[in-house]
Structures are given as structure tokens and as C-alpha cells.
Design an enzyme around this catalytic site. Structure first.
Site, PDB file in Angstrom:
ATOM      1  N   SER A 173       3.196  -0.109  -2.358  1.00 19.60           N
ATOM      2  CA  SER A 173       2.742  -0.250  -3.740  1.00 19.60           C
ATOM      3  C   SER A 173       3.757   0.116  -4.787  1.00 19.60           C
ATOM      4  O   SER A 173       3.933  -0.661  -5.800  1.00 19.60           O
ATOM      5  CB  SER A 173       1.305   0.708  -4.110  1.00 19.60           C
ATOM      6  OG  SER A 173       0.999   0.355  -5.413  1.00 19.60           O
TER       7      SER A 173
ATOM      8  N   TYR B  61       0.873  -1.236  -0.027  1.00 18.71           N
ATOM      9  CA  TYR B  61       0.030   0.061  -0.102  1.00 18.71           C
ATOM     10  C   TYR B  61       0.816   1.318  -0.109  1.00 18.71           C
ATOM     11  O   TYR B  61       1.871   1.235   0.810  1.00 18.71           O
ATOM     12  CB  TYR B  61      -0.885  -0.076   1.381  1.00 18.71           C
ATOM     13  CG  TYR B  61      -1.935   1.126   0.903  1.00 18.71           C
ATOM     14  CD1 TYR B  61      -3.229   0.334   0.644  1.00 18.71           C
ATOM     15  CD2 TYR B  61      -1.888   2.159   1.316  1.00 18.71           C
ATOM     16  CE1 TYR B  61      -4.459   1.174   0.359  1.00 18.71           C
ATOM     17  CE2 TYR B  61      -3.048   3.088   1.319  1.00 18.71           C
ATOM     18  CZ  TYR B  61      -4.386   2.483   0.599  1.00 18.71           C
ATOM     19  OH  TYR B  61      -5.328   3.415   0.569  1.00 18.71           O
ATOM     20  N   SER B  62       0.501   2.246  -0.695  1.00 16.59           N
ATOM     21  CA  SER B  62       1.107   3.575  -0.784  1.00 16.59           C
ATOM     22  C   SER B  62       2.738   3.199  -1.263  1.00 16.59           C
ATOM     23  O   SER B  62       2.843   2.584  -2.229  1.00 16.59           O
ATOM     24  CB  SER B  62       1.033   4.253   0.504  1.00 16.59           C
ATOM     25  OG  SER B  62       1.524   5.615   0.604  1.00 16.59           O
ATOM     26  N   ALA B  63       3.487   3.780  -0.404  1.00 18.29           N
ATOM     27  CA  ALA B  63       4.960   3.418  -0.942  1.00 18.29           C
ATOM     28  C   ALA B  63       5.232   1.849  -1.128  1.00 18.29           C
ATOM     29  O   ALA B  63       6.230   1.386  -1.733  1.00 18.29           O
ATOM     30  CB  ALA B  63       5.933   4.137   0.226  1.00 18.29           C
TER      31      ALA B  63
ATOM     32  N   HIS C  88      -6.729   8.636   1.313  1.00 16.77           N
ATOM     33  CA  HIS C  88      -5.514   7.748   1.414  1.00 16.77           C
ATOM     34  C   HIS C  88      -5.158   6.828   2.596  1.00 16.77           C
ATOM     35  O   HIS C  88      -5.492   7.334   3.813  1.00 16.77           O
ATOM     36  CB  HIS C  88      -4.119   8.164   0.953  1.00 16.77           C
ATOM     37  CG  HIS C  88      -2.891   7.415   0.772  1.00 16.77           C
ATOM     38  ND1 HIS C  88      -2.869   6.952  -0.312  1.00 16.77           N
ATOM     39  CD2 HIS C  88      -2.045   7.154   1.602  1.00 16.77           C
ATOM     40  CE1 HIS C  88      -1.870   6.180  -0.259  1.00 16.77           C
ATOM     41  NE2 HIS C  88      -1.201   6.250   0.737  1.00 16.77           N
TER      42      HIS C  88
END
Length: 531
Positions: free
Chosen positions: A206, A202-204, A440
Site C-alpha cells: 500500500s 497491502y501494508s508496504a 494487520h
């Protein structure tokens, strides 16, 4: 502390380990757990900023008489967050969650999950998949590695690369890769299927997943590990800065630490390694280029990586290996993105803030496109809000669309499953302001079945039908029923809880930005990479 019972496991040649069987309030088992299992030797002292070192063949976690005790959690890499008591540079460890019961004949499928945090902060201990493993069909071993962050994981300069054969750029990515290789080599001892590994984050996490997938696709077939990928709320990003641009950040850090630039590279590294973590972290908060991210080193991050997406070679490799991808976004990502090191309320400050993350040429192109004439967009209240929007567009919305469109254009559309989340569970109100909407991170309660919070029965039913049953099938390697009519269609969970497969209303703008960045996206590489 959650109720638990000891759980012993024989890892064969790696020895014996003691973890926990985690229990619910009725003392029923949720899952088995091992916390903080090393996958590499400590990256400390003279090994700070060195490539991660594999555990030696003779390494044992414990014996039958004295099993290694792994009932805690991973070390937390030092970071610009107020939790210094938890810091530990000896952080190259993984948390492992195992479903209750006997595994399938070939072993449990494996989800290798990379935590987020802008590559600057975060840790592997924050996610909570226990109820997902106990209450849903998503039965898989989950491996959550810690890795080096910020200045510890992504400091780079040509000088450092030339000091010795051990120093490297993109150390955080190399850490993740070694953890993935450790998983591939050892997960069978935990009951997992090494030939059925999904990487995701997720996020970084991802963004890291994209780079791990890209690296894996660059290897010969006999060395590839990845079978599927989950890229949640982040995309490929831009072609990272060159080593020449990274040198500017390195010089600025040295100045903040009062390390003379006229010293040799070896002397600079020696002084950097002699400093305590607090001093280093504090220095990173005082410099212009305060974000430590990947660089184009020609080793982990290939020169022209974005061109590989655009010219079809990335899609070709995905098709050859049959690697499927779930990728998507939340509706209001920008409300969280705008809180990370926001600029002052003027356009010049916004431009400088973008330069902390991206190559200068890309920043100039973005400024011309988003703010013609230097004017604030009409849909933004101030420049801080404008920063949140452009940051979310580049990290998530627009670059994700450019990547997906290129994969579809080159014949890999059948491998792509796109999603969008416009619905928010009630438990999110405890973590995020209501007026931030579906921002987010709010969908992590969907993917990880509450992620430590509680979902009511109606929410559980909605989530199963919208995504979770398909997520379970995806991780197992089974066919999913996405419902979209073509590869660029998006499966959307609407605000009222309904699911709609729809056209992408933001595709045109995303491709416009992709093309603008493509014109300036070839990273200049004047320093020879050490392969």
C-alpha cells in the site's frame, strides 16, 4: 500440488507461453495462471544496485514449437527471513492470474497488486486470488510483481549515485514502475484492458502504491497509467530520509562488512557487488539503521512530496485525471506491527528503533508528542507495546488521516472511499493469535476471498455485502455504493458483522500528529539529485 492443466497463449510479437489452468477439487477451472514471467533483465552481478533494465525489443518468451514454460513462481529477493533456499536475486518477474471465460469487449480490467513486508521481506507468491476470480464478481487480470527489497532494493547514498549513470536510489520502486509499464504495454496480449489499470497493495504494498501513484501523477498525461488505487493498511508515510541521512546507513553497512571507507565510491561498489547475498543480509541485521526504505532522491521521490499533499497540488492532479482511491485500516494493526524488529524495553531503544525508519527530526518530534516527560503511555504495558502502537500510527492510522483530510480539503473528497475493519473471519485463527484481534493482515481473507483459506457461507454473504461487491465495481471502473454521507465518513465492518457508516473518532488525533510532522517534514537535500 494443486490440480491443473496446461494453458497455452500466443503473446504475438513476444512469442508463445505455457501456463496453467488451475482446477478445484471437482476439476472445475478456477483461473488461468502464469508464474514468474520476466518483466526486466536480471539485476545480478554487475547490475546489482543498477536501475532495472527493460527487456529488449527482440526478447521472446518462447515459440509455437517450444513455448516458454511459466508454471512456477517468481524469484524471491534475498531477505532477513528463514527461507534461504528460495532466494534468487533474479527476481524481476510477475505472477499473472486471468479469469476463466471470454473477456469483455475492451478486455479484462487489470489489478496490479504489490505485495507487502515492510519493504524488507515478502514475495509475490504468497497471495492467493484464485477463489476470488472464480467465485465472485471481481473478474480482473491480476498482476503480482516481485521487486527488490531491503539492502538490494533500497540501499542509497550520494556516493552510489555518483558512481555511474546506472546506479540509483529507490530501486525497489523503480522495479515496481517498470513492472507497471510492462503491464501497460503487454497486458492486452493476455486479454487485459491497458486503459483500465488499478494499482493496489497491502501494508508496504500500500505504501508502494502511494509512491507509484505520486510518481504517475508527476508525469505528463500521455505517460500516465494509473486509473484507480487501493491503499490497504498503510499510508503515505513521512517524507523519506535525505540522501545525507542515507549516507549514515551506508557508512554503517560498510563498517559491518569491513569495507574501508577511504576507498573510492567505485571501489566500494565493486566490493559490495562481489559479496554473496547471505553476507549482505546478515550484515543488515547487525547495524543500527537496519531498515532500508525509500529516500528523497529528487527523482522517484520528489523533494517536498508531503507538501504537495498539503498544498493541494496532489489533489488537483487526482481530480484532473479522475483517479479514485479506496483507503483504510484494521482495528488492531499494532499487534503485528510491534513484532517487526521490536526495541528493547526502554524509551531510548524505542527512539533508536524509530530512527531506523524515519528522519531523526521526525523521530524527535514524535517522541516529544507521544511520551512527554519520557513516560510510558498508560494504555501500554511496556515499551515494546508502545513501539507497536506508534509504528502503526505513523505507517497507517495517523498519516492516512492527514493525507485524506488534505485531499478532501482541496476538493478531491468525491474520489475517496474510506473503510475500517473490526471483524475477523474464523479462518484467521490459523495464522494469527486470537488475542491479537483484527490485526494487520487479517482482512486479506476478506479482500482475496479467503486468500487460500476457506470462508463459510455466512462469511461469504457478509463480505459481499460489506465490501466485495463494491470492490468488484471499483476495479471495473463502475460506480460504487459506499453509503457514507461525506468524504471523511468511514464505512466500517463492525465486530458483529454489521456495516456502519460513521464519523471518524480518531481524525482529530491523526491531524494533530500530521501537523506536528509537517513542521519537520521538509527533507534537507544538500546533494544534487540526478534526474
Amino acid at each position: 500440488m494443486r490440480a491443473s492443466e496446461p494453458y497455452l497463449r500466443d503473446l504475438q510479437f513476444r512469442g508463445f507461453v505455457e501456463g496453467l489452468t488451475l482446477l478445484d477439487k471437482q476439476s472445475l477451472p478456477l483461473c488461468h495462471y502464469f508464474g514468474g514471467i520476466p518483466y526486466a533483465l536480471p539485476p545480478t552481478k554487475q547490475f546489482r544496485w543498477a536501475r532495472p533494465r527493460s527487456l529488449p525489443p527482440c526478447f521472446r518468451y518462447g515459440t509455437s514449437a517450444s513455448p516458454g514454460k511459466y508454471t512456477g513462481s517468481c524469484g524471491v529477493c534475498p531477505q532477513p527471513q528463514p527461507n534461504e533456499d528460495a532466494w534468487d536475486e533474479d527476481c524481476l518477474q510477475s505472477n499473472i492470474y486471468i479469469p476463466i471465460g471470454d473477456p469483455p469487449q475492451q478486455g479484462w480490467p487489470v489489478l496490479f497488486w504489490i505485495h507487502g513486508g515492510f519493504l524488507q521481506f515478502g514475495n509475490a507468491n504468497d497471495s492467493n486470488p484464485m477463489k476470488m476470480l472464480s467465485d465472485t464478481d471481481c473478474k480482473a487480470i491480476i498482476v503480482m510483481p516481485a521487486y527488490r527489497l531491503n539492502v538490494f532494493g533500497f540501499l542509497a547514498s550520494p556516493e552510489l549515485l555518483n558512481v555511474s549513470s546506472d546506479t540509483s536510489a529507490n530501486l525497489g520502486f523503480w522495479d515496481q514502475r517498470l513492472a507497471l509499464e510492462w503491464t501497460w504495454q503487454n497486458i492486452s496480449y493476455f486479454g487485459g484492458n491497458a486503459s483500465n489499470i488499478t494499482i493496489g497493495g497491502y501494508s508496504a504494498g500500500s505504501h508502494s502504491t502511494f509512491h507509484q501513484l505520486a510518481y504517475d501523477l508527476g508525469l505528463p498525461d500521455n505517460k500516465c497509467i494509473v486509473r484507480r488505487a487501493l491503499m490497504m493498511s498503510n499510508g503515505p508515510g513521512l517524507q523519506p530520509k535525505s540522501l545525507d541521512e542515507a549516507q549514515d546507513q551506508f557508512d554503517e553497512l560498510l563498517q559491518a562488512l569491513e569495507i574501508p571507507r577511504e576507498l573510492s565510491a567505485a571501489e566500494k561498489l565493486l566490493k559490495l557487488r562481489s559479496l554473496d547475498a547471505r553476507t549482505l543480509v546478515d550484515a543488515t541485521t547487525r547495524i543500527k539503521y537496519h531498515q532500508f526504505r525509500a529516500v528523497t532522491d529528487g527523482s522517484f521521490v520528489r523533494v517536498g512530496l508531503m507538501r504537495e499533499i498539503d498544498n493541494g497540488s496532489f489533489a488537483s492532479r487526482m481530480k484532473t485525471r479522475g483517479i479514485k482511491l479506496i483507503i483504510g485500516e484494521c482495528k488492531d494493526e499494532h499487534n503485528v506491527y510491534g513484532t517487526w524488529r521490536p526495541p528493547s524495553n526502554d524509551i531510548d531503544s524505542l527512539f533508536q528503533r524509530l530512527q531506523a525508519d524515519y528522519p531523526t527530526a521526525s523521530c524527535k518530534a514524535l517522541m516529544r508528542h507521544y511520551y512527554p516527560g519520557g513516560k510510558l503511555p498508560t494504555d501500554c504495558q511496556d515499551w515494546k507495546q508502545a513501539f507497536g502502537c506508534i509504528y502503526a500510527d505513523i505507517q497507517i492510522h495517523h498519516l492516512e488521516r492527514g493525507m485524506v483530510n488534505a485531499l478532501v480539503r482541496h476538493g478531491a473528497g468525491h474520489l475517496i472511499y474510506r473503510y475500517r475493519i473490526e471483524w475477523r473471519a474464523a479462518c484467521c485463527d490459523r495464522r494469527w493469535p486470537k488475542d491479537w484481534g483484527v490485526t494487520h493482515g487479517t482482512d486479506m481473507v476478506l479482500w482475496f476471498w479467503g486468500d487460500g483459506d476457506s470462508l463459510n457461507k455466512a462469511e461469504q454473504q457478509l463480505i459481499r455485502a460489506a465490501f466485495h461487491d463494491n470492490l468488484a465495481k471499483f476495479i471495473k471502473g463502475e460506480e460504487v455504493e459506499w453509503g457514507t454521507q461525506h468524504p471523511l465518513h468511514i464505512r466500517t465492518l463492525k465486530a458483529n458483522g454489521s456495516v456502519k457508516c460513521e464519523e471518524d473518532r480518531w481524525l482529530e488525533e491523526g491531524l494533530k500528529v500530521w501537523d506536528i510532522l509537517k513542521e519537520v517534514g521538509t527533507t534537507r537535500q544538500t546533494v544534487a539529485a540526478r534526474l
